[in-house]
Structures are given as C-alpha cells and as structure tokens.
Design an enzyme around this catalytic site. Structure first.
Site, PDB file in Angstrom:
ATOM      1  N   HIS A 248       0.862  -1.191   0.000  1.00  0.00           N
ATOM      2  CA  HIS A 248       0.000   0.000   0.000  1.00  0.00           C
ATOM      3  C   HIS A 248       0.895   1.237   0.000  1.00  0.00           C
ATOM      4  O   HIS A 248       2.129   1.101   0.008  1.00  0.00           O
ATOM      5  CB  HIS A 248      -1.005  -0.034   1.152  1.00  0.00           C
ATOM      6  CG  HIS A 248      -0.403  -0.082   2.538  1.00  0.00           C
ATOM      7  ND1 HIS A 248       0.365   0.928   3.061  1.00  0.00           N
ATOM      8  CD2 HIS A 248      -0.468  -1.031   3.503  1.00  0.00           C
ATOM      9  CE1 HIS A 248       0.731   0.616   4.298  1.00  0.00           C
ATOM     10  NE2 HIS A 248       0.260  -0.592   4.581  1.00  0.00           N
TER      11      HIS A 248
ATOM     12  N   HIS B 295       4.010   1.632   2.277  1.00  0.00           N
ATOM     13  CA  HIS B 295       5.256   0.981   1.854  1.00  0.00           C
ATOM     14  C   HIS B 295       5.920   1.793   0.736  1.00  0.00           C
ATOM     15  O   HIS B 295       7.127   2.030   0.748  1.00  0.00           O
ATOM     16  CB  HIS B 295       4.982  -0.443   1.339  1.00  0.00           C
ATOM     17  CG  HIS B 295       4.227  -1.288   2.312  1.00  0.00           C
ATOM     18  ND1 HIS B 295       2.980  -1.796   2.037  1.00  0.00           N
ATOM     19  CD2 HIS B 295       4.531  -1.689   3.567  1.00  0.00           C
ATOM     20  CE1 HIS B 295       2.555  -2.489   3.084  1.00  0.00           C
ATOM     21  NE2 HIS B 295       3.472  -2.442   4.025  1.00  0.00           N
TER      22      HIS B 295
ATOM     23  N   CYS C 243       3.227 -10.648  19.606  1.00  0.00           N
ATOM     24  CA  CYS C 243       2.261 -10.104  18.644  1.00  0.00           C
ATOM     25  C   CYS C 243       2.675 -10.558  17.249  1.00  0.00           C
ATOM     26  O   CYS C 243       3.763 -10.210  16.775  1.00  0.00           O
ATOM     27  CB  CYS C 243       2.223  -8.580  18.709  1.00  0.00           C
ATOM     28  SG  CYS C 243       1.241  -7.874  17.361  1.00  0.00           S
TER      29      CYS C 243
ATOM     30  N   CYS D 209       3.204  -7.691  14.679  1.00  0.00           N
ATOM     31  CA  CYS D 209       4.534  -7.055  14.782  1.00  0.00           C
ATOM     32  C   CYS D 209       5.649  -8.085  14.662  1.00  0.00           C
ATOM     33  O   CYS D 209       6.804  -7.718  14.540  1.00  0.00           O
ATOM     34  CB  CYS D 209       4.726  -6.360  16.121  1.00  0.00           C
ATOM     35  SG  CYS D 209       3.581  -5.058  16.514  1.00  0.00           S
TER      36      CYS D 209
ATOM     37  N   CYS E  36      -1.805  -5.031  21.702  1.00  0.00           N
ATOM     38  CA  CYS E  36      -0.688  -4.381  21.010  1.00  0.00           C
ATOM     39  C   CYS E  36      -1.164  -3.002  20.561  1.00  0.00           C
ATOM     40  O   CYS E  36      -2.224  -2.887  19.946  1.00  0.00           O
ATOM     41  CB  CYS E  36      -0.287  -5.223  19.795  1.00  0.00           C
ATOM     42  SG  CYS E  36       0.735  -4.312  18.627  1.00  0.00           S
TER      43      CYS E  36
ATOM     44  N   HIS F 131      -1.538  -2.957  16.555  1.00  0.00           N
ATOM     45  CA  HIS F 131      -2.543  -3.805  15.906  1.00  0.00           C
ATOM     46  C   HIS F 131      -3.870  -3.847  16.643  1.00  0.00           C
ATOM     47  O   HIS F 131      -4.847  -4.381  16.115  1.00  0.00           O
ATOM     48  CB  HIS F 131      -1.962  -5.214  15.678  1.00  0.00           C
ATOM     49  CG  HIS F 131      -0.834  -5.185  14.686  1.00  0.00           C
ATOM     50  ND1 HIS F 131       0.479  -5.051  15.061  1.00  0.00           N
ATOM     51  CD2 HIS F 131      -0.845  -5.200  13.335  1.00  0.00           C
ATOM     52  CE1 HIS F 131       1.240  -4.997  13.973  1.00  0.00           C
ATOM     53  NE2 HIS F 131       0.470  -5.092  12.919  1.00  0.00           N
TER      54      HIS F 131
ATOM     55  N   LYS G 273      -3.290  -2.667   5.625  1.00  0.00           N
ATOM     56  CA  LYS G 273      -4.121  -3.623   4.896  1.00  0.00           C
ATOM     57  C   LYS G 273      -4.988  -4.402   5.876  1.00  0.00           C
ATOM     58  O   LYS G 273      -6.145  -4.679   5.606  1.00  0.00           O
ATOM     59  CB  LYS G 273      -3.239  -4.585   4.107  1.00  0.00           C
ATOM     60  CG  LYS G 273      -2.740  -3.979   2.823  1.00  0.00           C
ATOM     61  CD  LYS G 273      -3.694  -4.268   1.669  1.00  0.00           C
ATOM     62  CE  LYS G 273      -3.253  -3.490   0.457  1.00  0.00           C
ATOM     63  NZ  LYS G 273      -3.776  -3.974  -0.783  1.00  0.00           N
TER      64      LYS G 273
END
Ligand code: MSP
Length: 542
Positions: free
Chosen positions: A29, A32, A138, A141, A163, A166, A322
């Site tokens: 996406h 990045h 996690c 991560c 986390c 997330h 995402k």
C-alpha cells in the site's frame, strides 16, 4: 531495477541507503511505497551530487504472519511469496519509478546461508544460549512484547492488554528457544549513541531509543521452536531463526557479508556495508536502533551511520494498513496523477519524521497549483515564447538587470539550501527551496511581460534577456528536481534542448547547477507535451 553507476566494487565506499524489507503477507500500500520513494529520492539526489550510491530494498518472506497468510490462501508459504513478489512487490518498484540496485528476498540462498553463518559467529563469540521463553508475542509485529509495550484494549478487547499498533491481544508463547544476550550490550549501545547523536534521527526517535536503553535491556529469543517457516539453525535444525533476526540481516547478506576473502562479493561488502542510512517507519525503530546494532556488535561488524524513523501515513487518524482495510494501493494514485506527482506530493506535503494524512483533495490541489500551474506553466510559457518570438532558438541574453539578478541570486541560495536540507532528510524543505525559484521566475514573467516587449522591436534585446533567463532558470530547476520527478524533468531537459547542448540530465552535478549561463544561446527549444497535464475530472473511488 537499474544500476546507472555500474557494478563496480572497488575504491570508495558507496553511500548505502536501505528501506525495510516488506512483509509479503499482502500486497503493497502507499505506506510501503512512501519509504521506497523516500529512499529513491535520496539515492537519486546523492547520484546527482556525483556520489557512488547503493540502494537496497526487498521483502521479508519468513515468519508466522506470512505463513498464516499462505495457509489462509490455501497454498504453501513459498508459493504464496513467489506469487506476491512477482505480481505485486516487484511491479510496485516500476510504479513508483525506483532505481534500486538490488532487491533481496529472505528465501534466497545467498541470504539463508549468510544468516546461518552470522549466527554461528555470534554463538562462537559467546552471545547465544538456550533457555525457555514464556510471554506475549504479537504476530502482527512479529515481536516478543515486553511488559510496558502493551496497552488497555477497547471495544471487543476491553479488559485485555493489546498491542498498540494492531489493537489486538498478543498471543501467549511458551517454548524452548535460543537467546541472544542483548543485556550484555546495553552499555556499549548507550555509549555509542552518546558519542554518535546523529545515529538515530529525528531527535524524537533518538530520545525514544535512549530512554529504552536506559531502562535496561533483557535478553531476547533469537530462535523459534514452534515455527517452521524460517531459516533453520545450523546447530539445532528443529528451530528457525526468529524472523526479525533473519530479516535485519538482509542489509548485510545482500551486500556480501561472510563471503570468501578476495571474492567479488567480499569487495562489495567492504565498499558498501554498513549503511549510511536505514530508512524505517517509527514502528520498527527499536529493531533497527537497538537489536540490529547489538547484533552487529556481537558479530564484531561495523555499525550503521544512521537510522532515520519516518512517520506513518494515517487514515482516519490511524496508521494506514491492509489488515485494517485502510490500505490504498500506489497504482490507484499513480494511474491518476503519475509517478512524478506521487513522489513530489509525499515528499513535499508530509514532513519526513512526522505522521501525515493523505487526502485526494489535498493532492489534487497541490498538483494543480504547484505542478500544473506552477512549474508546468512556467515551462510551457518559456518554450512557447521562444518558439513564437525567436523561432525556437535560444537567444543570446543582453546585460542582466536587477530583476534577473534576483533570479540568479535566489538560485544560488536555493540549491545549496536544498542540498543541506537533504543532508537532514528534510525533503519538504528541499523541495520548498527549489519551488521558491519557480515562484520567483513566474512572478518575474508576470512583471516583465515578455508579450509586451515582443511588440516593440527596440526592446528586442531586453526580450532576449527575459527569454534566456526563463530557460536558464528552468535548466537549473530541472537538475535540482530530477531526483524527485525524473520523468517530467527528463522531458523538460529535452524541451530546453539541454540534452544536445549539455549531455544527459543525470550527468549534471547539483554542486554546479546554480552556475548561471550554462544553456548555450543557439540551443533548440521545443514545446513538448505538458509536464503536468490537466487531471481527468473524475476522482476514482478509494
Ligand atoms: N518486515 C518488517 C521490516 C523488516 S526490516 C529488516 C516490516 N515490514 S512491514 O511491511 O510491516 O513494514 C515495512 C515498512 O513499511 C515499515 O517501515 C513500516 O513503518 C512501513 N509502513 C507500513 N505502514 C505504513 C504507513 N501506514 N505509513 C508509513 N509507513 C508504513 O515491518
């Protein structure tokens, strides 16, 4: 992928730039593409300075996250990564117009073997021991979480610790692992950063790392026994290297760590490693500024010059991702605006090091005002007027007046200022400096009114001076903007007849760009296609 400098691994050390290697659990996406673009602008800028540069990017293919994505997709992890790399991760480099020199995949042999060699060395040096691990992990991560890392959950996870990135509870792990003796390196890391304050940037990231280090370090698992998708330990093949301690090594394995002395790869390592700058998102700062240098210390390898933590692209105030279905694919934007505008916008509109929100409206507005009406209009006015008033031949200028000198002076100040800003990875300021020249020249044209001068034969020399000033300023602007907008600047270069007169744009040096008078009178100017065409009216649904 291209390597304009040619593969030469002798002599001076290359300026070595890296992006993180991206997880291939899904397609890229714009978060990045943002890091890849920053690395690419930096790479092209340093090349435009005349430096040797090595730009590495790649993908992180191992670990639980990728393994689970493959399982959910009903294929083997290898099939999953092969497909996503070919269909999404390699093509996105073309989409953003990146000139990376190498692309590393962590499933490649060169990586696997060198990772194994590295950990054997660290073990030999006494930093690896076996012990049980029990605690939260996690998967998002791919991280063993420490007590202070988790936060109170909300909504469906209220009452649980989750986390912070997330928003989900971590999984409880209990397994026999090999540990890396990180705690033994805390004092050396603190000392290193006290004596090298530039090694973590921006300042907020430096402060975060120092406070983490001063809080004390505990040893950390370097292997996983309940994961199969990874690189087996040579001394205990039932375990694989913990995915981060596999991935971080890409920066060394891709440049030839552990190669046969005297080999070409050994020469490459000697003239490339360590990195001058690791570009990373702020979420992965600890891995790069604590664990990575600690690994290198334990292996007696040199440390990176700098880790630079940039901010996040936000959607609705949260990190675009995402997994939260907020990811925008780079091509959704680039199909509409083009790669140059994408590169320009993200480097210009968001201060590198801070979070920023992408909005379609803001991007359209800047495209229209700064690119189409700003630079694009200046280029089309200059080339059209030389066409109309001087039969497409660049005239010899008369003496420069005060107004021309203001342009010459602004240029002489702007390019070194932009260069200094890039040294700090302050892309927005660098672009702002070049843009100040565009603005000034546009204002100059409005004031001197060349179309009025053109009506009076007695003012022909004055008009020559004005036309020359416009084109010569554009020549310098093209060089300074080339690292940011290579396609449009190559076109501008050609329209100015500079290719024929001065050679390739990539061969022009930034240090020389503001020297006035390089474009020779007599150069053939052509009005080509608009550098930044009008946008289609419809904005796609995103
Ligand atoms: N695989 C690890 C990195 C290993 S490097 C030895 C990883 N991969 S990632 O795909 O999750 O993230 C890669 C990079 O993309 C990180 O620098 C991360 O910060 C960045 N971004 C992911 N989402 C982002 C935004 N929404 N905004 C900006 N950057 C973002 O972590």
């Amino acid at each position: 992928m291209s390597n304009p400098a040619g593969e030469s691994f002798s002599g001076e050390k290359a300026y070595y730039v890296t992006t993180p290697i991206y997880y291939v659990n899904d397609a890229p996406h714009i978060g990045h593409a943002y890091t890849t673009t920053a690395g690419d602008v930096l790479t092209r800028w340093h090349r435009q300075r005349g430096e040797k540069v090595w730009y590495l990017t790649g993908v992180d293919e191992h670990g639980t996250k990728v393994q689970r994505a493959a399982e959910a997709g009903g294929v083997t992890p290898q099939e999953w990564v092969d497909r996503l790399v070919a269909e999404s991760w390699l093509p996105v480099l073309e989409t953003v117009d990146a000139v990376n020199d190498d692309f590393i995949r962590t499933t490649e042999d060169r990586h696997v073997q060198r990772v194994q060699k590295f950990w054997e060395q660290v073990r030999e040096n006494g930093y690896v021991y076996s012990a049980p691990y029990e605690g939260p992990y996690c998967v998002g991560c791919e991280e063993f979480k420490l007590a202070g890392d988790l936060v109170e959950g909300t909504g469906e996870f209220a009452g649980q610790m989750v986390c912070p990135v997330h928003g989900k509870p971590a999984e409880e792990l209990r397994e026999e692992n090999w540990f890396f003796q990180l705690s033994a390196l805390a004092d050396r890391l603190i000392e290193h950063y006290e004596t090298h304050p530039q090694a973590v940037r921006p300042q907020s990231a430096y402060n975060e790392v120092m406070s983490f280090l001063r809080g004390g370090l505990v040893d950390i698992s370097m292997s996983r026994s309940s994961v199969d998708w990874g690189i087996p330990l040579t001394w205990d093949p039932d375990q694989v290297v913990y995915v981060w301690f596999d991935a971080l090594l890409n920066y060394a394995t891709a440049t030839g760590y552990g190669s046969e002395p005297g080999s070409a790869d050994a020469a490459k390592y000697a003239t490339t490693f360590p990195a001058d700058v690791h570009l990373v998102g702020k979420d992965i700062l600890r891995f790069h500024a604590v664990y990575w240098p600690a690994m290198l210390m334990a292996a007696a390898e040199p440390l990176p010059k700098q880790v630079f933590a940039h901010g996040w692209l936000l959607v609705g105030g949260e990190k675009m991702s995402k997994s939260k279905l907020t990811g925008i694919a780079p091509e959704q934007i680039i199909d509409h605006f083009g790669s140059d505008a994408f590169r320009y916008y993200f480097m210009r509109a968001i201060a590198f090091g801070q979070d920023g929100s992408f909005s379609w409206e803001d991007m359209s507005a800047r495209y229209t005002s700064e690119l189409a009406n700003g630079l694009g209009n200046l280029a089309s006015r200059a080339t059209a007027m030389v066409g109309k008033y001087r039969e497409s031949v660049l005239p010899e200028p008369g003496p420069l007046g005060e107004q021309e000198m203001a342009v010459v002076d602004r240029l002489a100040a702007a390019i070194p200022a932009a260069d200094a800003a890039i040294e700090e990875l302050d892309f927005a300021t660098a672009i702002g400096e070049v843009r100040s020249v565009v603005e000034l020249v546009n204002q100059y044209v409005t004031e001197v009114e060349p179309w009025v001068l053109a009506k009076d034969e007695a003012l022909a020399q004055r008009l020559d001076t004005v036309l020359y000033t416009m084109c010569e300023a554009l020549r310098a602007i093209a060089v300074a903007y080339n690292p940011v907008m290579p396609k449009a600047m190559a076109s501008l270069w050609e329209q100015l007849g500079a290719d024929a007169a001065l050679g390739e744009i990539a061969a022009q040096r930034l240090g020389d760009a503001s020297r006035w008078g390089q474009l020779p009178p007599g150069a053939v100017i052509t009005k080509g296609a608009a550098l930044f065409p009008r946008l289609p009216d419809e904005s796609p649904e995103i």
